[in-house]
Design an enzyme around this catalytic site. Sequence first.
Site, PDB file in Angstrom:
ATOM      1  N   ASP A 293     -17.197   7.001  -1.189  1.00  0.00           N
ATOM      2  CA  ASP A 293     -16.221   6.730  -0.492  1.00  0.00           C
ATOM      3  C   ASP A 293     -15.800   8.382   0.084  1.00  0.00           C
ATOM      4  O   ASP A 293     -16.255   9.069  -0.222  1.00  0.00           O
ATOM      5  CB  ASP A 293     -15.082   6.374  -1.301  1.00  0.00           C
ATOM      6  CG  ASP A 293     -13.753   6.155  -0.686  1.00  0.00           C
ATOM      7  OD1 ASP A 293     -13.529   5.864   0.465  1.00  0.00           O
ATOM      8  OD2 ASP A 293     -12.790   5.764  -1.388  1.00  0.00           O
TER       9      ASP A 293
ATOM     10  N   GLN B 168     -10.282  -4.049  -3.168  1.00  0.00           N
ATOM     11  CA  GLN B 168     -11.381  -3.677  -2.694  1.00  0.00           C
ATOM     12  C   GLN B 168     -12.439  -4.018  -3.878  1.00  0.00           C
ATOM     13  O   GLN B 168     -13.751  -4.489  -3.420  1.00  0.00           O
ATOM     14  CB  GLN B 168     -11.400  -2.096  -2.598  1.00  0.00           C
ATOM     15  CG  GLN B 168     -12.573  -1.540  -2.009  1.00  0.00           C
ATOM     16  CD  GLN B 168     -12.951  -1.985  -0.700  1.00  0.00           C
ATOM     17  OE1 GLN B 168     -12.280  -1.840   0.444  1.00  0.00           O
ATOM     18  NE2 GLN B 168     -14.411  -2.806  -0.519  1.00  0.00           N
TER      19      GLN B 168
ATOM     20  N   CYS C  25     -16.452   1.650   0.685  1.00  0.00           N
ATOM     21  CA  CYS C  25     -15.357   0.431   1.132  1.00  0.00           C
ATOM     22  C   CYS C  25     -14.820   0.877   2.408  1.00  0.00           C
ATOM     23  O   CYS C  25     -14.280  -0.097   2.994  1.00  0.00           O
ATOM     24  CB  CYS C  25     -14.090   1.057   0.180  1.00  0.00           C
ATOM     25  SG  CYS C  25     -13.654   2.764   0.158  1.00  0.00           S
TER      26      CYS C  25
ATOM     27  N   HIS D 191      -7.687   0.858  -6.121  1.00  0.00           N
ATOM     28  CA  HIS D 191      -7.655  -0.114  -5.125  1.00  0.00           C
ATOM     29  C   HIS D 191      -8.186  -1.505  -5.568  1.00  0.00           C
ATOM     30  O   HIS D 191      -9.642  -1.731  -5.260  1.00  0.00           O
ATOM     31  CB  HIS D 191      -8.568   0.649  -4.025  1.00  0.00           C
ATOM     32  CG  HIS D 191      -8.488  -0.001  -2.533  1.00  0.00           C
ATOM     33  ND1 HIS D 191      -7.460  -1.315  -2.461  1.00  0.00           N
ATOM     34  CD2 HIS D 191      -9.076   0.195  -1.533  1.00  0.00           C
ATOM     35  CE1 HIS D 191      -7.833  -1.387  -0.907  1.00  0.00           C
ATOM     36  NE2 HIS D 191      -8.695  -0.586  -0.526  1.00  0.00           N
TER      37      HIS D 191
ATOM     38  N   ARG E 194     -13.477  -8.905   1.777  1.00  0.00           N
ATOM     39  CA  ARG E 194     -12.060  -8.874   1.467  1.00  0.00           C
ATOM     40  C   ARG E 194     -11.376  -9.927   1.947  1.00  0.00           C
ATOM     41  O   ARG E 194     -10.499 -10.358   1.144  1.00  0.00           O
ATOM     42  CB  ARG E 194     -11.774  -7.344   2.332  1.00  0.00           C
ATOM     43  CG  ARG E 194     -12.098  -6.034   2.091  1.00  0.00           C
ATOM     44  CD  ARG E 194     -11.737  -5.731   0.872  1.00  0.00           C
ATOM     45  NE  ARG E 194     -10.090  -5.402   0.634  1.00  0.00           N
ATOM     46  CZ  ARG E 194      -9.562  -4.437   1.027  1.00  0.00           C
ATOM     47  NH1 ARG E 194     -10.276  -3.546   1.559  1.00  0.00           N
ATOM     48  NH2 ARG E 194      -8.124  -4.482   0.694  1.00  0.00           N
TER      49      ARG E 194
ATOM     50  N   ARG F  40       0.769  -1.176   0.030  1.00  0.00           N
ATOM     51  CA  ARG F  40      -0.175  -0.110   0.005  1.00  0.00           C
ATOM     52  C   ARG F  40       0.804   1.358   0.012  1.00  0.00           C
ATOM     53  O   ARG F  40       1.653   1.378   1.130  1.00  0.00           O
ATOM     54  CB  ARG F  40      -0.953  -0.066   1.189  1.00  0.00           C
ATOM     55  CG  ARG F  40      -1.672   1.396   1.432  1.00  0.00           C
ATOM     56  CD  ARG F  40      -2.636   1.387   2.495  1.00  0.00           C
ATOM     57  NE  ARG F  40      -3.865   0.606   2.089  1.00  0.00           N
ATOM     58  CZ  ARG F  40      -4.941   0.710   2.690  1.00  0.00           C
ATOM     59  NH1 ARG F  40      -5.440   1.311   3.753  1.00  0.00           N
ATOM     60  NH2 ARG F  40      -5.914  -0.188   2.163  1.00  0.00           N
TER      61      ARG F  40
END
Length: 309
Positions: free
Chosen positions: A221, A133, A261, A130, A289, A103
């Site tokens: 988000d 996700q 998310c 991402h 996830r 990340r």
Amino acid sequence: MKKDFLSILDIDECELESIVTDAVRLKRLKSAGTAHEYLRGRSLGMIFEKASTRTRVSFEVGMSDLGGHALFLNPQDMQLGRGEEIRDTARALARYVDAVMIRAYSHATVEEFARYADVPVVNGLSDHEHPCQVLADIMTLSERFGDLHGLKFAWVGDGNNVCNSWILSSALTGMEIAVASPQRYRPKDEIVDQARAMGGKVTVVTDPNKAVRDADVLYTDIWVSMGDEKERSERLQALKSYTMDSRLVAQASPDALVMHCLPAHRGEEITDKVIEGPQSIVWDQAENRLHAQKALLVRLIAGGMPAGD
Ligand code: CP
Ligand code: NVA
């Protein structure tokens, strides 16, 4: 040859379908308490330049469920924090571990890491995408709808990394994506063009009411992503009419599902009533996830799940 997962488009439609199928199988095995140690003795390095709750825990628990091991690596405690180059770290780590999840602030860092590491590299979020996700989100929607072709998906708010992966995924799922963002925070044309060039159906508007009309899925988000903190006040100002509230949800299909998310900022991009309401599936997304990433890791590290479990 090793395979990376830096973008949702690093897999094709068939691979997506097979990962989702494996993820559903892994979810069932876990819930039945049946061992599924397909990565026994394998290790995953996890580098986090930014904070994380879900990504860190789901990858770590996922490796443990699969009989493997995950190492949490904070760049500040590594030689990276003292100036060691990404390409040197990548080559050294690849001699110890079977895959790396990273990340990073900049997508270029993730790409450089993948270029030099000769083990699979997974993008655990960058400023650009991402994909983990969206993989879990697609699994979540498949559980609800089965076939996703032709479903109408509305993104409301910042045209950010998660939004980019969703736009690109339209080329794989056949979902119609409508994005509503203020002009300044709309997704980049190159992302929209890339999705369209691959057959994705994407529209970008400024009016959230237009995007959500008759939608089957609503997504939002946070307005200030990690790395965007210095623009906080401009963002809150520009995005203030983009809150996912009951009035907006009421304009979508009556059975529309609401996704986020997480982490959420209640009262900014989503109201407490909507995120806690009956249409919200945010906790299923968070759970998936774990299952989706386990399926991804088994595929990248061991070539896929054995048939028949
Ligand atoms: N959605 C997500 O990636 O959450 P974390 O930042 O907690 O990992
Ligand atoms: N867009 C958010 C997602 C967090 C999981 C961010 O990048 O901070």
